[in-house]
Design a protein around this motif. Structure first.
Motif, mmCIF file in Angstrom:
data_model
loop_
_atom_site.group_PDB
_atom_site.id
_atom_site.type_symbol
_atom_site.label_atom_id
_atom_site.label_comp_id
_atom_site.label_asym_id
_atom_site.label_seq_id
_atom_site.Cartn_x
_atom_site.Cartn_y
_atom_site.Cartn_z
ATOM 1 N N GLN A 163 10.061 0.549 19.123
ATOM 2 C CA GLN A 163 10.038 1.154 17.796
ATOM 3 C C GLN A 163 9.736 0.114 16.720
ATOM 4 O O GLN A 163 9.858 -1.090 16.939
ATOM 5 C CB GLN A 163 11.385 1.812 17.501
ATOM 6 N N SER A 164 9.337 0.581 15.571
ATOM 7 C CA SER A 164 9.064 -0.309 14.431
ATOM 8 C C SER A 164 10.385 -0.622 13.726
ATOM 9 O O SER A 164 10.693 -0.088 12.653
ATOM 10 C CB SER A 164 8.079 0.359 13.463
ATOM 11 N N LEU A 165 11.152 -1.481 14.371
ATOM 12 C CA LEU A 165 12.458 -1.867 13.867
ATOM 13 C C LEU A 165 12.515 -3.393 13.747
ATOM 14 O O LEU A 165 11.882 -4.098 14.544
ATOM 15 C CB LEU A 165 13.567 -1.394 14.816
ATOM 16 N N PRO A 166 13.275 -3.929 12.827
ATOM 17 C CA PRO A 166 13.387 -5.394 12.692
ATOM 18 C C PRO A 166 14.362 -5.992 13.710
ATOM 19 O O PRO A 166 15.295 -6.721 13.358
ATOM 20 C CB PRO A 166 13.888 -5.569 11.259
ATOM 21 N N ALA A 218 17.366 0.511 9.384
ATOM 22 C CA ALA A 218 17.320 0.500 10.850
ATOM 23 C C ALA A 218 18.682 0.798 11.443
ATOM 24 O O ALA A 218 18.806 1.560 12.415
ATOM 25 C CB ALA A 218 16.809 -0.851 11.337
ATOM 26 N N PHE A 241 10.716 -11.450 20.058
ATOM 27 C CA PHE A 241 10.359 -10.803 18.797
ATOM 28 C C PHE A 241 9.632 -11.734 17.829
ATOM 29 O O PHE A 241 8.935 -11.262 16.931
ATOM 30 C CB PHE A 241 11.624 -10.235 18.152
ATOM 31 N N LYS A 280 19.310 4.367 11.278
ATOM 32 C CA LYS A 280 18.477 5.146 12.191
ATOM 33 C C LYS A 280 18.996 5.099 13.626
ATOM 34 O O LYS A 280 19.050 6.127 14.313
ATOM 35 C CB LYS A 280 17.046 4.623 12.150
ATOM 36 N N ALA A 327 15.284 -2.969 4.901
ATOM 37 C CA ALA A 327 14.781 -2.632 6.238
ATOM 38 C C ALA A 327 15.893 -2.679 7.279
ATOM 39 O O ALA A 327 15.972 -1.810 8.159
ATOM 40 C CB ALA A 327 13.664 -3.595 6.626
#
Length: 353
Positions: A197-200, A225, A111, A228, A221
């Motif tokens: 996905q656009s996740l941290p 997340a 990441f 979600k 954020a």
């Protein structure tokens, strides 16, 4: 003016070259188990310590290679920064030089990047006893090959590292972990879905029963997340990521051969017997197994990956994925260019260099 320990190391290399005497280069010796047994006169870089330059505003640190990782990380933490590739220590004697030479990266690697990605420059003593520098304290090096990054994972076979410049990153404001209880067949698809996905996300690891998902970044954020993706945060042991990276989990105990297999993350379960633990969202797979090395290497290659006998009872044979053809030729040429007399950690990676 040349540092006294640097002068000593250069003199030792010059003597080794003149007498054709191989050198066994070590720092804190925290990762001496990795690779093949290497002979030669012991040359320690542990006394070559100290932070040379640190520019918090520029996210760059330069330090001598005998500097303890713990000291570097403490200095960075005081400025709200970190080594984002999470190098494992395995000992309180772990050094910067050993971290770069072994090229190991922790759970955050897929990441944020690998150890190699954060190396900006280095100074080393080559096989002609010359002190040479590559790269620098810059974000890009476009003049030919990025030679400094060759040192990451070279296991000290290309020279005696003296200094390394690294890019660092800010510490996340918040870090939370949530868990999912899954069977192995569902885990790969779950990790692939989360990574896409656009996740941290900053960690995806599976111990054979529980998938651990770490999220890092701004508070808003991270909390969004978690809301979600759900999962069970109560199942998460706050020590898990540290214990995983330092191999203190129960999985890593015992004397069974421990293999590190790196494959494309979405690769299906590999046809190898043993006990598995997944990291890097499925890209790094730890295997405890007594499968023959030749078979492990073959399965890894067929999966478009590679394997390393990370901890093994017999280190006299192949430990790293065997090289063939052009790749083998390229590696030999690089070794010859940096170490023409073959004095640096001979046989540490492969039998004949």
């Amino acid at each position: 003016m040349q540092d006294s320990t640097e002068a000593f190391l250069q003199q030792a290399v010059r003597h080794a070259v003149d007498t054709n005497a191989p050198l066994k280069i070590v720092g804190g010796n925290s990762k001496s188990f990795l690779g093949r047994e290497s002979g030669g006169l012991l040359l320690s870089t542990l006394e070559h310590q100290g932070i040379v330059n640190y520019h918090p505003s520029e996210l760059i640190i330069t330090a001598r290679t005998g500097t303890l990782l713990a000291d570097i990380e403490q200095t960075l933490a005081e400025q709200g920064q970190m080594l984002a590739f999470e190098p494992p220590h395995f000992s309180d004697k772990a050094t910067l030089g050993g971290a770069v030479a072994c090229g190991l990266s922790g759970p955050r690697r897929p990441f944020t990047g690998s150890a190699r990605d954060f190396v900006l420059g280095c100074k080393l003593i080559n096989g002609k006893a010359e002190v040479v520098s590559f790269g620098g304290e810059v974000m890009k090096n476009v003049a030919g090959y990025d030679v400094s990054r060759l040192m990451a994972g070279a296991m000290g076979t290309l020279g005696v590292l003296l200094e390394v410049s690294l890019k660092v990153l800010p510490l996340p404001v918040l870090e939370l972990t949530t868990c999912f209880e899954l069977n192995p067949s569902d885990t790969i698809s779950k990790m692939t879905m989360l990574a896409a996905q656009s996740l941290p996300v900053s960690g995806l690891s599976y111990n054979g029963r529980i998938l651990y998902v770490r999220l890092s970044g701004a508070e808003k954020a991270v909390k969004a997340a978690i809301g979600k993706i759900g999962g069970d945060a109560a199942m998460a042991d706050r020590r898990f990521w540290k214990y995983l990276n330092e191999q203190r989990l129960d999985f890593f105990q015992g004397d069974t051969n421990l293999w590190r297999i790196v494959v494309p993350p979405a690769t299906a379960e590999l046809d190898l017997s043993g006990v598995w633990l997944y990291d890097w969202g499925g890209g790094q797979r730890w295997l405890k197994s007594e499968e023959p090395p030749r078979r492990v290497f073959s399965v890894a290659e067929n999966a478009q990956g590679h394997a390393v006998l990370f901890k093994g009872k017999d280190r006299s044979g192949d430990v790293f994925q065997p090289l063939n053809g052009k790749l083998q030729e390229l590696n030999r040429n690089i070794k010859q260019a940096f170490d023409p007399a073959g004095i640096f950690n001979p046989n540490r990676m492969y039998r004949d260099w």
